[in-house]
Every structure is written in structure tokens, then in C-alpha cells.
Motif scaffolding. Structure first.
Motif, short mmCIF file in Angstrom:
data_model
loop_
_atom_site.label_atom_id
_atom_site.label_comp_id
_atom_site.label_asym_id
_atom_site.label_seq_id
_atom_site.Cartn_x
_atom_site.Cartn_y
_atom_site.Cartn_z
N UNK A 389 0.81 -1.22 0.00
CA UNK A 389 0.00 0.00 0.00
C UNK A 389 0.84 1.27 0.00
N UNK A 390 2.09 1.18 0.43
CA UNK A 390 2.89 2.40 0.47
C UNK A 390 3.13 2.94 -0.95
N UNK A 391 2.80 2.15 -1.95
CA UNK A 391 2.91 2.63 -3.33
C UNK A 391 1.67 3.42 -3.75
N UNK A 392 0.55 3.15 -3.11
CA UNK A 392 -0.66 3.86 -3.55
C UNK A 392 -1.38 4.61 -2.41
N UNK A 393 -0.78 4.60 -1.25
CA UNK A 393 -1.35 5.42 -0.17
C UNK A 393 -1.01 6.88 -0.48
N UNK A 405 3.75 8.78 -1.33
CA UNK A 405 4.84 8.99 -0.39
C UNK A 405 6.10 9.44 -1.12
N UNK A 406 6.37 8.77 -2.26
CA UNK A 406 7.58 9.12 -3.01
C UNK A 406 7.50 10.53 -3.58
N UNK A 448 2.60 21.88 4.06
CA UNK A 448 2.02 21.35 5.30
C UNK A 448 0.97 20.30 4.95
N UNK A 449 1.09 19.12 5.57
CA UNK A 449 0.13 18.05 5.34
C UNK A 449 -1.07 18.21 6.25
N UNK A 450 -2.19 17.70 5.79
CA UNK A 450 -3.35 17.66 6.67
C UNK A 450 -3.50 16.25 7.21
N UNK A 451 -3.42 16.10 8.50
CA UNK A 451 -3.52 14.78 9.14
C UNK A 451 -4.65 14.82 10.15
N UNK A 452 -5.87 14.86 9.65
CA UNK A 452 -6.98 15.02 10.59
C UNK A 452 -7.85 13.77 10.69
N UNK A 453 -7.32 12.63 10.20
CA UNK A 453 -8.11 11.40 10.23
C UNK A 453 -8.05 10.68 11.56
N UNK A 464 7.08 7.50 10.65
CA UNK A 464 8.38 7.90 11.19
C UNK A 464 9.32 6.71 11.31
N UNK A 465 8.73 5.53 11.60
CA UNK A 465 9.56 4.32 11.66
C UNK A 465 10.00 3.89 10.27
N UNK A 466 9.09 4.05 9.31
CA UNK A 466 9.35 3.52 7.97
C UNK A 466 10.23 4.45 7.14
N UNK A 467 10.00 5.74 7.24
CA UNK A 467 10.76 6.68 6.42
C UNK A 467 12.13 6.89 7.05
N UNK A 468 13.16 6.79 6.23
CA UNK A 468 14.50 6.96 6.78
C UNK A 468 14.82 8.44 7.00
N UNK A 469 15.59 8.71 8.03
CA UNK A 469 16.05 10.07 8.34
C UNK A 469 14.94 11.11 8.17
#
Ligand code: ADP
Ligand code: MG
Length: 685
Positions: A389-393, A405-406, A448-453, A464-469
Motif C-alpha cells: 500500500x505504500x505505493x498507492x497510499x 509517499x515518493x 504542510x500536510x493535513x492529518x486530521x483522520x 516515522x519508523x518507515x521513512x528513513x532520516x
């Protein structure tokens, strides 16, 4: 000729056992009897198609009827019927060993016992005190027979008359089960269990209004759809067909977003249709909507152990004869077929999402808000799903633009990498409340991202765990320049002593609040930024959020909210306050400062002397000396505080600036708010 005998059950009292242990699931007797009728009818059709049955098939409708007066419920079919020998073989000889052990083990699991022993037919005794089978085999010239059993292991078979081939199962309903003589009850059971059986099932006649009352028509009341959508070939179906079927299954739900038609023959059999519902909020109400069927016979709507947990948010139907129904629920998870099925469904779901994303990104983005809860839940709970899913999330920014994400990483990489090479993802959880912080970030050229879910807060942790640095910071977590610190930012700094004075003045006017603590500091934010900004530590806020979701973290929940009040040393108003303080209280402060300077020096010397010494080497006198010095510093500090507080009372701008900042964050309430309004009115005059 009448044959008498005992049913081949080793346990004398099997029927009381059936009754007692299977109490909660009594109603499934109807499913068992009707599906036996379906089996008998389908077997006959098979014989006919192979040329082994040469007669007319005719009307094959299965009929269910109740006779309240006689106290009977009857299921009639025109299937292949049974001879006396066949009754003996298929009905009488249910022999099994260790029955009691098994019943004891699975007493909470009616499906297990019934499936395991082929007790399907005998489930009739859960509701009947006597059961008759009146049947005539489809073989030419077969003699009709009647089997009767009153719930004891003794049965009787006699010859009888039956005009036609087929079987009547007549249940003489027990006194404590009279509900099964009620038309409405039976109608609703048929709708639940028999709705999609492949042979028509009639329950009485359709009714119509005539002369002020409901009367029967000539038309059979058919309770089932013999060719439900999932049994059809996908290429013959239109979108509207899928939508229509969804409405039939869930009349109260919104239109589904997408659907998947499942159809596999190897290495297991499975058909079905799964729908992606709109999940705006509250995951719980969306659970338990997938119905599990076995050859079109309804089994359950609890599929927890059959599909991965996040997929239980989907709606629809799964039909598979390869899901073992005769084992206990907890055993299911370790079943090889079930594992394969679960993996298959997950893969199908991923493929479907992936293909919509690829082929129709626009539609996908439009539906993202309704879909994201499902996808995030999957990513959080299944590693495999995350990997795909990280390809289409998608990530959505505060302006409603979507990025993978990319793509997003690419977008922010150059501007939002801090001096240590960490990529900083800025996000807001409330566009309105955090408006000015969002604007400040945008002014810097940041996104700025919207993270209201509902699941965004755990998702941030996961990413944060998955994305490096990388790290995620809420826009109001700090002054923007400190959220993404850059190396080249050596600005002029306010001298520490000046900053302390300002902090002292502003601290003095802070309103007292329950469950909130403030820390005042100064920062050079540029003359166009706001004079006073309130920020909230990312770490503490997250801990508190988590404490709400997790047991054992209530410690954080009890802590007050911690806010930083940041004074902008570059702002005209703040500078004016500082100038004013210096001119008004400099004289008063001077002796205190001088005293403090001396005390600090002395304190440092004393500490230096005692450093490195063991506790027993320090004399009591030395100790007292240090303590005295410490107290003296405190005393002078308090004096300083008092001077600054006294000054603050004379300045109207200071409380006004603080209150404006509090107001902007929704923190100004009650008496403090009304004081602010009064002061503002006075200022206008
Ligand atoms: P199962 O359906 O799993 O075989 P049941 O206890 O439900 O077990 O039925 C036992 C057997 O009785 C069936 O396999 C079938 O041979 C016979 N039987 C039951 N009901 C009928 C019927 N209506 N017509 C013909 N045979 C039947
Ligand atoms: Mg059966």
C-alpha cells in the motif's frame, strides 16, 4: 410391515444433549433442513442430466409451511427422496464414539458439532418433540415410507402413501419452542439463512390488500434469489448490478466506493463480491458486514478468523466450501486453506486498489477521504499490506493536493531538510485552529500536510519508523525556524539577560489555568512575524494522545498541557516593551543584578571546591555555606520577579499581547476573556 429399532448413537441421551448444549443456535435447524432439501433436489438434477433419472423434473420448488393448530412445521421437496434402506443408512446409523467428550469440548460451538457429525438433520430435535419423514424415492415403483422418532433413540419406519417423489420433513414443535410456529419468525429465518439458495424456496403465498385486509394471492412467496450476483460471470455484469446487489444487502448504507469480484477455483474454491464502504468515522459500526456462505447457504457474518482484521471493514459476501465450518473458531486461523484464502483476498484487495490508482488517479483521489481509514488500518495492522500500500497510499496537503509517499518526499526534500540531514514533514491536524502556523510555514516555502483522520496519529508514528532520516512535526510544535533548524541561520540573538527580563514581565500577567502550564521564552522570528506565539511540544502532545488510546499510560493523561509562549524579539511591540522596562525599572534592578552577580560568583567558587570530594569529606560548614548562597540567590531572584511583576501591572500592552496569543489558540476563556474584552474596549476609547 413396520420396522422398529434404535438409532445408532452410542450415547443414550443424545437428544437432551443436543438441546441443552446447542441452545443458543436453535434457529439453525431450519437452515439444515432446507439445505438438505436443496441437496436432494440438486442430486436429482444431476441424475437427470446424466440420464440416470428419466422422469419429468417438473416444479422443483421447496416448500416451507407452518400449521399452528397442528403445531407442525414442514419442509417439503421434490428431490430424489429415500427408500427405507436409504433412511436406515443415512438417518438411523449415525454412530460415533466419544460423543460426550466431543460435546463437552465444543459445547459453545453449535456449528462445530453439527457439521462434524453430520447432525444436520438431527438438529430438528432442538425444536421438535417428534419428527416424521415422509418420503418416496425417485426410483421407479418405489414404496413411500414414513419414519417417526419422538426424540428418544427409538424410531419406527412404516410403509405409507405419497403421491409424488420427494420428502416431507414434519416437525412437531416442542412446547417451549412455539416461536417457530410464528410466520414472521420463520420468514425472517428464511431471509437470513436461505436468501441465496440455488433452488427456489416458497413460504406460503404472496399477499395483497383486499377489502381492508391482507389476503393470499395465487403466487408463491419465494424467499430466495437463486442466482445471486457473486455466482455470475463478472464480464456479464454492469456497475449498476453491483450497486443494486449492495443495496439489497445493506439497504441502510451509502453507495460503495469500489468492489472486487472474487472467483477462484484453485487451490481452493472461493467466490464472492467485496465492497469498499465509505468509512468516514467510527470503524466499529462497519465491522461484521461480510457474510460468509457455503454453497450459497448462509453461515455467519463473523469472519474475524477467516480474513485479516482490517478486511473485516469491507462489506459483501464470501462463498467457499473450503472454509471448514466444523472446527472451533480459534482453530480456523491455523487452517492451511483459511490461510491461503486470507492471503488471496488481501492480494486481491491490493491489486484492485493499485489498479484504480494507476488507471484512474483522479477518481481514486476523489474517494481517498472515504478510503483512507481502511487503507491506514491495513497498513497499521499488516506488514504485508503496508509494503504494497505504500505505493498507492496518499498524503494530502492543507490545500487538498494529493501525493504518493515518493512524490511528497521529492517535493519537500530540498526545502525541508534540516541541518542534520533529517527530512521534516510538517503537518496540521486542524486547518482552522492552526491557521496562522500553517501560514507561517507556507511563507517559508514549506508544505504542510493535513492529518486530521481517525488513524492519522498512529500513522504518523508508523511513517516515522518507515521513512528513513525523517520526522513529523505538527506546525504549532515550535517556532517555524526551530521546527526545521538550518545551519546558515546565525541570526542576532537577544542577550540572555534582556530575554529574562521580558520573560519575567510576561510571565507575571499569565492567567492561571487548570491543567495548563506555560513557559515564556524569546526568539528572533523576524519583524513581520507575530509578536507572541504559543506552541505545544510535539513530544508531550503525542504522549498525551497515546495515553488516551492505550491503557497504562494514564500518567501522561494526568499531566497538564504544556505550552511555550514565544516572544518575538524582532517585533516592534516587544522591543518597545523591553525599552520601556529598561527605562522604568533599570534603577530598581541594578542593585539586585549587582548582588546577584556577586552571589553567582561565590556560588560557583563554593561548588568548585566541593566538586570531586566524597560526601564524608565535605564539612557541615561547607554545606551550610552553599545552602546560604543558594537561598540568597533565590531571594534576589524573587525580588527581581516582584519588580518586573509590579512593572507589568503598569503596562497595558503586555497582557494584551498575551491574551491575543491565547485567543488565537482557543485558550482564552471565562473571566480572562471578559477582562480582555474590557481592556480592548478601553484601548479603543
Ligand atoms: P448431510 O446433509 O451433511 O449429509 P444430514 O444429517 O443433514 O447430513 O443428512 C443426512 C442424510 O440424510 C443426507 O446426506 C441425505 O442422504 C439424507 N437426507 C436428509 N434430508 C433429505 C431429503 N430432504 N431428501 C433426501 N435425503 C435426505
Ligand atoms: Mg445436511
Amino acid at each position: 410391515m413396520a420396522q422398529k429399532g434404535n438409532i445408532g448413537i452410542t450415547t443414550e441421551n443424545i437428544f437432551p444433549v443436543i438441546k441443552k448444549f446447542l441452545y443458543s443456535d436453535h434457529e439453525i435447524f431450519l437452515r439444515e433442513l432446507v439445505s438438505n432439501a436443496v441437496d436432494a433436489t440438486q442430486k436429482l438434477k444431476t441424475l437427470a442430466s446424466k440420464g440416470d433419472f428419466k422422469g419429468e423434473l417438473g416444479d422443483l420448488t421447496i416448500r416451507v409451511s407452518v400449521d399452528k393448530e397442528a403445531g407442525t412445521l414442514t419442509v417439503t421437496d421434490r428431490g430424489l427422496g429415500m427408500t427405507a434402506e436409504e433412511i436406515d443408512k443415512y438417518i438411523n446409523q449415525i454412530a460415533f464414539s466419544g460423543a460426550n467428550d466431543f460435546l463437552e469440548k465444543y459445547k459453545n460451538d453449535a456449528n462445530a458439532i453439527i457439521g462434524h457429525f453430520g447432525l444436520g438433520f438431527y438438529s430438528a430435535f432442538m425444536v421438535a418433540k417428534q419428527v416424521d419423514i415422509v418420503t418416496r424415492s425417485c426410483r421407479e415403483g418405489a414404496q413411500a415410507v414414513k419414519w417417526t422418532c419422538d426424540g428418544s433413540p427409538a424410531y419406527e419406519i412404516t410403509e405409507c402413501e405419497r403421491a409424488d417423489r420427494g420428502t416431507d420433513i414434519v416437525l412437531h414443535i416442542d412446547d417451549d419452542c412455539k416461536e417457530f410456529l410464528e410466520k414472521n419468525r420463520i420468514q425472517s429465518l428464511l431471509s437470513k439463512y436461505c436468501r441465496f439458495l440455488p433452488i427456489p424456496v416458497a413460504f406460503g403465498k404472496k399477499t395483497e390488500w383486499k377489502d381492508g385486509k391482507q389476503v393470499d394471492t395465487d403466487e408463491d412467496n419465494i424467499v430466495n434469489d437463486t442466482e445471486p450476483l457473486w455466482t455470475k460471470t463478472p464480464s456479464t455484469l454492469k456497475d449498476e448490478d453491483y450497486r443494486k446487489f449492495y443495496r439489497e444487502l445493506y439497504p441502510m448504507s451509502d453507495e460503495p466506493l469500489f468492489w472486487i469480484h472474487l472467483n477462484v477455483d484453485y487451490p481452493f474454491h472461493l467466490t464472492g463480491v467485496l465492497y469498499f464502504p465509505r468509512i468516514k468515522s467510527n470503524i466499529e459500526i462497519h465491522r461484521n458486514k461480510i457474510q460468509l456462505y457455503c454453497n450459497q447457504v448462509y453461515v455467519t457474518d463473523e469472519v474475524e478468523n477467516i480474513v485479516p482484521e482490517f478486511l473485516t471493514l469491507l462489506h459483501g459476501v464470501i462463498d467457499s466450501p473450503d472454509i471448514p465450518l466444523n472446527v472451533s473458531r480459534s482453530y480456523l486461523q491455523s487452517d492451511a486453506n483459511v490461510k491461503k484464502i486470507s492471503t488471496y483476498i488481501t492480494k486481491k484487495v491490493c491489486d484492485r486498489l493499485q489498479s484504480i490508482f494507476k488507471n484512474d488517479r483522479k477518481e481514486y483521489e476523489q474517494k481517498w477521504d472515504d478510503l483512507k481509514l481502511f487503507i491506514h488500518y491495513g497498513m497499521l495492522s499488516e506488514q504485508d499490506f503496508y509494503d504494497k500500500a505504500c505505493k498507492f497510499a496518499l498524503l494530502k496537503d492543507v490545500d487538498g493536493k494529493f501525493y504518493t509517499y515518493d512524490e511528497y518526499k521529492e517535493l519537500i526534500q530540498s526545502a525541508q531538510t534540516d541541518k542534520d540531514g533529517q527530512l521534516v514533514y510538517l503537518y496540521a491536524t486542524d486547518k482552522e485552529a492552526q491557521y496562522s502556523y500553517i501560514e507561517a510555514a507556507k511563507a517559508k516555502g514549506y508544505s504542510v500536510l493535513l492529518m486530521d483522520g481517525q488513524l492519522d496519529s498512529p500513522l504518523v508514528g508508523l511513517l516515522e519508523q518507515k521513512f528513513e532520516k525523517s520526522r513529523f512535526s505538527r506546525v504549532d510544535g515550535d517556532v517555524i525556524d526551530r521546527l526545521i533548524p538550518k545551519a546558515d541561520q546565525e541570526q542576532e540573538k537577544l542577550a540572555a539577560a534582556e530575554g529574562e527580563k521580558l520573560a519575567g514581565v510576561f510571565t507575571a500577567v499569565l492567567p492561571k489555568m487548570d491543567k495548563a502550564e506555560f513557559h515564556v521564552e524569546t526568539e528572533n522570528m523576524g519583524e513581520n512575524a507575530q509578536p507572541v506565539l504559543i506552541t505545544q511540544s510535539e513530544y508531550m502532545r503525542r504522549m498525551k494522545e497515546m495515553s488516551r488510546l492505550q491503557a497504562g499510560m494514564s500518567f501522561y493523561g494526568e499531566m497538564p498541557d504544556m505550552y511555550n509562549i514565544v516572544l518575538n524579539a524582532d517585533h516592534r511591540l516587544v522591543k518597545e516593551v523591553l525599552d520601556d522596562v529598561n527605562s522604568k525599572v533599570a534603577e530598581q534592578l541594578q542593585p539586585i543584578e549587582a548582588e546577584l552577580k556577586g552571589l553567582h560568583a561565590r556560588h560557583a567558587t563554593l561548588e568548585e571546591q566541593q566538586r570531586g570530594k566524597k560526601a564524608e569529606e565535605i564539612t557541615q560548614q561547607d554545606r551550610d555555606e552553599l545552602k546560604k548562597c543558594h537561598d540568597a540567590i533565590e531571594e534576589q531572584n524573587n525580588k527581581k520577579k516582584e519588580v518586573l511583576a509590579a512593572y507589568a501591572k503598569t503596562n497595558n500592552v503586555v497582557p494584551q499581547l498575551i491574551d491575543l496569543a491565547l485567543l488565537q489558540n482557543g485558550l482564552l476563556k471565562g473571566e480572562a476573556l471578559s477582562r480582555f474584552i474590557q481592556r480592548s474596549v478601553d484601548l479603543i476609547k
